[in-house]
Design a protein around this motif. Structure first.
Motif, mmCIF file in Angstrom:
data_model
loop_
_atom_site.group_PDB
_atom_site.id
_atom_site.type_symbol
_atom_site.label_atom_id
_atom_site.label_comp_id
_atom_site.label_asym_id
_atom_site.label_seq_id
_atom_site.Cartn_x
_atom_site.Cartn_y
_atom_site.Cartn_z
ATOM 1 N N LYS A 73 -50.380 -53.958 -26.430
ATOM 2 C CA LYS A 73 -51.103 -54.703 -27.458
ATOM 3 C C LYS A 73 -52.148 -55.658 -26.863
ATOM 4 O O LYS A 73 -53.284 -55.702 -27.315
ATOM 5 N N SER A 74 -51.764 -56.418 -25.837
ATOM 6 C CA SER A 74 -52.690 -57.397 -25.255
ATOM 7 C C SER A 74 -53.773 -56.733 -24.407
ATOM 8 O O SER A 74 -54.870 -57.272 -24.272
ATOM 9 N N GLY A 75 -53.465 -55.603 -23.805
ATOM 10 C CA GLY A 75 -54.449 -54.887 -22.989
ATOM 11 C C GLY A 75 -54.520 -55.348 -21.550
ATOM 12 O O GLY A 75 -54.712 -54.546 -20.648
ATOM 13 N N THR A 76 -54.388 -56.630 -21.323
ATOM 14 C CA THR A 76 -54.399 -57.180 -19.964
ATOM 15 C C THR A 76 -53.375 -58.302 -19.878
ATOM 16 O O THR A 76 -52.993 -58.890 -20.893
ATOM 17 N N ALA A 123 -53.783 -57.255 -14.665
ATOM 18 C CA ALA A 123 -53.490 -55.824 -14.817
ATOM 19 C C ALA A 123 -54.042 -55.356 -16.154
ATOM 20 O O ALA A 123 -54.133 -56.123 -17.112
ATOM 21 N N SER A 124 -54.407 -54.087 -16.207
ATOM 22 C CA SER A 124 -54.810 -53.435 -17.454
ATOM 23 C C SER A 124 -54.126 -52.071 -17.474
ATOM 24 O O SER A 124 -53.360 -51.753 -16.569
ATOM 25 N N TRP A 125 -54.406 -51.274 -18.496
ATOM 26 C CA TRP A 125 -53.775 -49.945 -18.563
ATOM 27 C C TRP A 125 -54.775 -48.918 -19.063
ATOM 28 O O TRP A 125 -55.793 -49.247 -19.648
ATOM 29 N N TYR A 126 -54.477 -47.658 -18.767
ATOM 30 C CA TYR A 126 -55.295 -46.554 -19.266
ATOM 31 C C TYR A 126 -54.390 -45.426 -19.719
ATOM 32 O O TYR A 126 -53.297 -45.269 -19.228
ATOM 33 N N SER A 143 -40.820 -56.430 -15.607
ATOM 34 C CA SER A 143 -41.354 -55.733 -14.435
ATOM 35 C C SER A 143 -41.091 -54.241 -14.510
ATOM 36 O O SER A 143 -40.218 -53.783 -15.249
ATOM 37 N N VAL A 144 -41.856 -53.504 -13.717
ATOM 38 C CA VAL A 144 -41.754 -52.054 -13.646
ATOM 39 C C VAL A 144 -42.166 -51.629 -12.234
ATOM 40 O O VAL A 144 -43.011 -52.276 -11.612
ATOM 41 N N ALA A 190 -47.137 -45.532 -19.939
ATOM 42 C CA ALA A 190 -45.687 -45.741 -19.889
ATOM 43 C C ALA A 190 -45.333 -47.041 -19.158
ATOM 44 O O ALA A 190 -44.462 -47.794 -19.602
ATOM 45 N N ALA A 191 -46.017 -47.312 -18.052
ATOM 46 C CA ALA A 191 -45.749 -48.538 -17.296
ATOM 47 C C ALA A 191 -46.173 -49.768 -18.096
ATOM 48 O O ALA A 191 -45.461 -50.775 -18.135
ATOM 49 N N ALA A 192 -47.334 -49.669 -18.741
ATOM 50 C CA ALA A 192 -47.828 -50.780 -19.558
ATOM 51 C C ALA A 192 -46.874 -51.063 -20.715
ATOM 52 O O ALA A 192 -46.596 -52.225 -21.036
ATOM 53 N N ARG A 193 -46.366 -50.011 -21.340
ATOM 54 C CA ARG A 193 -45.425 -50.170 -22.449
ATOM 55 C C ARG A 193 -44.161 -50.891 -21.974
ATOM 56 O O ARG A 193 -43.621 -51.754 -22.663
ATOM 57 N N GLN A 194 -43.698 -50.561 -20.764
ATOM 58 C CA GLN A 194 -42.464 -51.136 -20.245
ATOM 59 C C GLN A 194 -42.563 -52.651 -20.029
ATOM 60 O O GLN A 194 -41.571 -53.355 -20.157
ATOM 61 N N ILE A 195 -43.762 -53.165 -19.724
ATOM 62 C CA ILE A 195 -43.893 -54.616 -19.525
ATOM 63 C C ILE A 195 -44.586 -55.310 -20.706
ATOM 64 O O ILE A 195 -44.943 -56.480 -20.625
#
Length: 184
Positions: free
Chosen positions: A169-172, A92-95, A138-139, A160-165
């Motif tokens: 910082k790691s990005g993936t 997973a990654s985030w944007y 999890s989210v 927001a979802a990335a922050r929750q898990i």
């Protein structure tokens, strides 16, 4: 004639004693893994597509503590789809800020503070639980966009979802995604 009848009877008797072939595909094999420094039970489970609980049960573990040099039995991975369920394991990654306020593939305006995600094939509106396999966080997110567009990634999470898990910082990270509710 008597000899022929005896041979037919003997052949029938022997044929009924022959081992029978099992029907269906062979059962998946168990695997083994030797723990190295830095491994976590969550990471090993994610690598093999099985649950932490399945590894614990297979090895008689009551917690998640493992040590370098331990030899773990890894049970076969479950089917990825069964009875309408959908499970996928991958990166997973985030944007976030660069896309905030822009239109998504579903036509919605992207809100980086909403619990949403992009997936290549799942229908818009589908609710998916995303579990980070190295820490168990999890989210639940709603699919409202298409992506990710980088090779070897399975889902792009909103900020927001990335922050929750703990993904900012790691990005993936390695995750398991499971459909909670299909869109209608």
């Amino acid at each position: 004639m008597l000899r022929l009848s005896f041979l037919v009877l003997l052949f029938a008797l022997l044929a009924s004693c022959a081992p029978r072939q099992a029907s269906g595909p062979p059962a998946p094999a168990w695997r083994y893994y030797v723990v190295v420094a830095g491994d976590t039970l969550y990471g090993i489970a994610g690598r093999y597509g099985v649950s932490v609980e399945a590894i614990q049960q297979a090895n008689g573990l009551s917690g998640t503590t493992i040590h370098p040099g331990m030899r773990l039995r890894i049970p076969p991975a479950p089917a990825t789809t069964k009875g309408g369920e959908y499970v996928e394991v991958g990166i997973a990654s985030w944007y976030g800020p660069n896309f905030n306020g822009k239109k998504t593939a579903s036509g919605e305006i992207y809100d980086m503070n909403a619990l949403t995600a992009a997936h290549r094939t799942l229908p818009f509106g589908t609710l998916v639980q995303v579990t980070r396999l190295d820490n168990g966080a999890s989210v639940v997110v709603r699919i409202n966009d298409r992506g990710p567009f980088k090779k070897n990634r399975i889902i792009d999470l909103s900020y927001a979802a990335a922050r929750q898990i703990g993904l900012i910082k790691s990005g993936t990270a390695l995750v398991r995604i499971e459909v909670v509710a299909w869109s209608e």
